[in-house]
Write a protein that holds these residues in place. Sequence first.
Motif, PDB file in Angstrom:
ATOM      1  N   LEU A 193       0.827  -1.199   0.000  1.00 13.07           N
ATOM      2  CA  LEU A 193       0.000   0.000   0.000  1.00 13.07           C
ATOM      3  C   LEU A 193       0.865   1.255   0.000  1.00 13.07           C
ATOM      4  O   LEU A 193       0.342   2.357   0.048  1.00 13.07           O
ATOM      5  N   LEU A 245       0.038  -7.814   4.584  1.00 13.31           N
ATOM      6  CA  LEU A 245       0.426  -6.425   4.814  1.00 13.31           C
ATOM      7  C   LEU A 245       1.401  -6.297   5.985  1.00 13.31           C
ATOM      8  O   LEU A 245       2.309  -5.468   5.968  1.00 13.31           O
ATOM      9  N   LYS A 246       1.226  -7.131   7.016  1.00  8.44           N
ATOM     10  CA  LYS A 246       2.118  -7.064   8.175  1.00  8.44           C
ATOM     11  C   LYS A 246       3.551  -7.362   7.760  1.00  8.44           C
ATOM     12  O   LYS A 246       4.491  -6.667   8.148  1.00  8.44           O
ATOM     13  N   THR A 247       3.711  -8.425   6.971  1.00  9.63           N
ATOM     14  CA  THR A 247       5.062  -8.796   6.530  1.00  9.63           C
ATOM     15  C   THR A 247       5.672  -7.674   5.699  1.00  9.63           C
ATOM     16  O   THR A 247       6.850  -7.343   5.860  1.00  9.63           O
ATOM     17  N   THR A 249       5.038  -4.614   5.926  1.00  8.96           N
ATOM     18  CA  THR A 249       5.342  -3.455   6.768  1.00  8.96           C
ATOM     19  C   THR A 249       6.717  -3.624   7.406  1.00  8.96           C
ATOM     20  O   THR A 249       7.512  -2.695   7.469  1.00  8.96           O
ATOM     21  N   ASP A 250       6.998  -4.853   7.862  1.00 15.11           N
ATOM     22  CA  ASP A 250       8.302  -5.135   8.467  1.00 15.11           C
ATOM     23  C   ASP A 250       9.416  -5.077   7.439  1.00 15.11           C
ATOM     24  O   ASP A 250      10.490  -4.549   7.696  1.00 15.11           O
ATOM     25  N   THR A 251       9.187  -5.681   6.282  1.00 12.12           N
ATOM     26  CA  THR A 251      10.208  -5.731   5.242  1.00 12.12           C
ATOM     27  C   THR A 251       9.533  -5.326   3.945  1.00 12.12           C
ATOM     28  O   THR A 251       8.672  -6.036   3.445  1.00 12.12           O
ATOM     29  N   LEU A 256      12.382  -7.361  -0.203  1.00  9.99           N
ATOM     30  CA  LEU A 256      12.052  -8.764  -0.438  1.00  9.99           C
ATOM     31  C   LEU A 256      12.476  -9.186  -1.846  1.00  9.99           C
ATOM     32  O   LEU A 256      13.023 -10.271  -2.050  1.00  9.99           O
ATOM     33  N   LYS A 261      12.972 -13.042  -2.578  1.00  8.28           N
ATOM     34  CA  LYS A 261      11.763 -13.577  -1.954  1.00  8.28           C
ATOM     35  C   LYS A 261      10.497 -13.223  -2.731  1.00  8.28           C
ATOM     36  O   LYS A 261       9.417 -13.701  -2.419  1.00  8.28           O
TER      37      LYS A 261
ATOM     38  N   ARG B 125      13.722  -2.119  15.851  1.00 10.80           N
ATOM     39  CA  ARG B 125      12.925  -2.416  14.673  1.00 10.80           C
ATOM     40  C   ARG B 125      13.430  -3.675  13.985  1.00 10.80           C
ATOM     41  O   ARG B 125      12.656  -4.513  13.537  1.00 10.80           O
ATOM     42  N   ASN B 129      11.550  -7.505  13.666  1.00  4.77           N
ATOM     43  CA  ASN B 129      11.111  -7.919  12.327  1.00  4.77           C
ATOM     44  C   ASN B 129      10.519  -9.332  12.372  1.00  4.77           C
ATOM     45  O   ASN B 129      11.112 -10.257  12.925  1.00  4.77           O
ATOM     46  N   GLY B 130       9.335  -9.468  11.772  1.00  2.00           N
ATOM     47  CA  GLY B 130       8.607 -10.728  11.869  1.00  2.00           C
ATOM     48  C   GLY B 130       9.307 -11.912  11.228  1.00  2.00           C
ATOM     49  O   GLY B 130       9.219 -13.036  11.721  1.00  2.00           O
ATOM     50  N   ASP B 131      10.001 -11.700  10.119  1.00  2.00           N
ATOM     51  CA  ASP B 131      10.606 -12.820   9.396  1.00  2.00           C
ATOM     52  C   ASP B 131      12.108 -12.946   9.625  1.00  2.00           C
ATOM     53  O   ASP B 131      12.649 -14.032   9.575  1.00  2.00           O
ATOM     54  N   ASN B 148       4.444 -10.478  13.824  1.00  2.00           N
ATOM     55  CA  ASN B 148       5.114  -9.283  13.317  1.00  2.00           C
ATOM     56  C   ASN B 148       4.911  -8.207  14.386  1.00  2.00           C
ATOM     57  O   ASN B 148       3.945  -7.462  14.351  1.00  2.00           O
ATOM     58  N   ALA B 151       3.895  -4.660  13.504  1.00  2.00           N
ATOM     59  CA  ALA B 151       2.931  -4.481  12.421  1.00  2.00           C
ATOM     60  C   ALA B 151       1.625  -5.183  12.764  1.00  2.00           C
ATOM     61  O   ALA B 151       0.687  -5.173  11.981  1.00  2.00           O
ATOM     62  N   ALA B 244       0.308   3.078   6.216  1.00  2.00           N
ATOM     63  CA  ALA B 244       0.201   1.787   5.544  1.00  2.00           C
ATOM     64  C   ALA B 244       0.498   0.643   6.513  1.00  2.00           C
ATOM     65  O   ALA B 244       0.406  -0.519   6.144  1.00  2.00           O
ATOM     66  N   ASN B 245       0.867   0.963   7.744  1.00  2.00           N
ATOM     67  CA  ASN B 245       1.105  -0.060   8.760  1.00  2.00           C
ATOM     68  C   ASN B 245      -0.229  -0.391   9.428  1.00  2.00           C
ATOM     69  O   ASN B 245      -0.856   0.478  10.016  1.00  2.00           O
ATOM     70  N   PRO B 246      -0.674  -1.671   9.329  1.00  2.00           N
ATOM     71  CA  PRO B 246      -1.997  -2.008   9.884  1.00  2.00           C
ATOM     72  C   PRO B 246      -2.061  -1.769  11.394  1.00  2.00           C
ATOM     73  O   PRO B 246      -3.148  -1.651  11.945  1.00  2.00           O
TER      74      PRO B 246
END
Lengths: 416, 300
Positions: A193, A245-247, A249-251, A256, A261, B125, B129-131, B148, B151, B244-246
């Motif tokens: 987004l 969207l969460k992923t 947001t982090d990266t 990616l 990825k 941050r 990070n989630g991944d 995450n 996020a 844009a961050n949920p």
Amino acid sequence: MRTFMRVGAALLAAGLALSGCSGGDGDDDGEADGNVTLTYAVWDQNQKAAMQELAADFTRTHPTTTIDVQLTPWEGYWTKLKAAATGGAAPDVFWMNGPNFQLYAANGVIAPNAEQADMSVYPKPLVDLYTYEGKNFGLPKDMDTVGVWFNKKLFDAKKVPYPKDGWTWADFQDAAAELTDAKTGVFGVGAPLSSFQEYQYDTIAQAGGFVISPDGKKSGYDDPKTIAGLKFWTDLIANKHSPDLKTMTDTVPLQLFEAGKLAMYWGGSWNVGEFTGNDYTKDKVDVAPLPKGEKQATIIHGVANVVGAKSEHPKQAWEFVKYLGSKPAADILGKKGPIPAYEGTQSDWVKAHPDLNLQTFLDAVDYAVPYPVSKNTAAWNEAELTHLTKAWSGEQPVDRAATDLAKTMNDLLAKE
Amino acid sequence: MTRRRDRITEALWAYAFIAPIALGLGVFYLWPVLQTAYFSFTEWGAFGGHEWSGADNYVRLIHDSEVGRALVNTISYTVLGLVSIPLAVVFAALLNRKMRGAGVYRTLFFLPVVTMPVAVAMVWRWLYNGDYGLINYLLSLAGIDGPNWIADPATALYALVVIGIWSSLGYNLIIFLAGMQAIPAEYYEAAALDGAGPVRQFFRITLPLLSPTAFFVSVISVIGSLQLFDLVFVIAGSGASARANPAYPRLQTVVALFYDRAFVTNERGYAAAIVMVLLLIIAALTLVQFRLQRRWVHYA
């Protein structure tokens, strides 16, 4: 008492001396000997070197004018520029984009061109973008369109044929499905987004919808075709062919894609420098046109160089803008930067990377649609995110979020 | 007569000495506060220039759900962040002993305080990070699929609180340590003679005599937490990238909202009204704290 007065006077004098010193800095740019330093504000790190080369080239022909190229990263560029303009200290010359242009022109922050320049050498959508109340402001610097960057290695690994001219939404969706591999954590594409220019605006146009009516008074987000253009992306997330969207947001998708990825990345012509410079992507990527929906479409946009209305050296600033909009400047820009806007100078840009199908971006100009803007674009840009985040995270169905957005946007447009 | 003149001279000297700081305070603190109060009743153009708009900003504020949300976030952050105080007392008590490497531990605890908040937020941050974050990697070793953190609306605020506690612990700890060392050793000797063990000494001597310190720390941390901005700005960003961050609805604090309105959408008058509300809340809470202190603070 007398001692006090003496000390007091001394303190006062010291204070005056101090303020006197600081007051002197302001106009100390050596005007006495006719030398002038112009500030030139830009936001792209990748183009900084090219801008400095242009600045140096300008000084060669205009020895009394030196250019100070000031880089402010995109995240802070507009905030800083607005604050500077509010304080009457905007740079002499700076980059302008479509969404911000009307606001700056309407408030007299940028100056209309001092003389009529030949505008026929630039693409018409860009000249129109930088026209306000019949006057041209600045000269187009570059132009950009959108394409699908893809990772050939990931396509080969899944034996998926590379995208071809004339491919469709269905072809794209099939490819995204085939390229997705949960085991290796690879997704077909990212559906973020964070930048509508390369994603939502393109698919909305491809679906036959619109973001804002041509008169700039009505939102298109409640149009079923516009909603179809948004659903294109949310379906990809729902089908897990895009990270959620969460992923993202982090990266962010760019990271990616550059980590192998994401198999495909919707990006602009401005990404050439990024992908040819990145160690991972430099020998693995190529680019294809955007897939066709109801019709073929891409957003066209371009940056313009404009003169600050409060510049102390308007004459020199306009000379510099004229130089930046000239053919010799476009030739320099085309070798190192984005696609120059000046007619006939684009072939160098394509030839700079013969291994990439860069002609795609030029061919796209034929079916390109203009970037949607109004007088206060930033206000409804915020509304787009506030509402569509709910659709992207799955909290609300797309049509509901889009209809709510249309309502908010119409209210904002009525206030302009 | 001369004595009176001396007194006047003396007073004038005193004013001369405080003049620099008083001037600074007046010009850089008091005057802007007054200006902001005035601006909260005005409407601004995109590039400066303002006109009187009466109470419009305050009417809008009452109906703006984002303001309510930001207040809830800010107050939740502040309340949860108070956990830092008992933690600091416990660690201070542990470090207030003759032990090897006490200096090293004190330095380690204090390090986050002298680290740039922006650098702190950047590192967290990455950790979150989630991944690819270290925290989720460690969880994955235990077979847990971590979220995450920043996020996800369910975890984002707590993730922020953890950073806040981690970075303020050292500061609170040093103040408690100083407070503990100001307690006369005779009290403990007398208590030991009466047969009180270390735990009892802690609860009967250390804690009551630390209450003035705890009061100071609680006032400072409540004011600090209510003004939270830098962490949010770096963790979530501002403007488009933040929205844009949920999880942004759970991260946006009052000052972050103020920043968005003042510097992103250029509604400076409205932004001024938002911070005036924050000013009132801080003043009210501080007043309440001063009232309540009579019940629990013991000055030795």
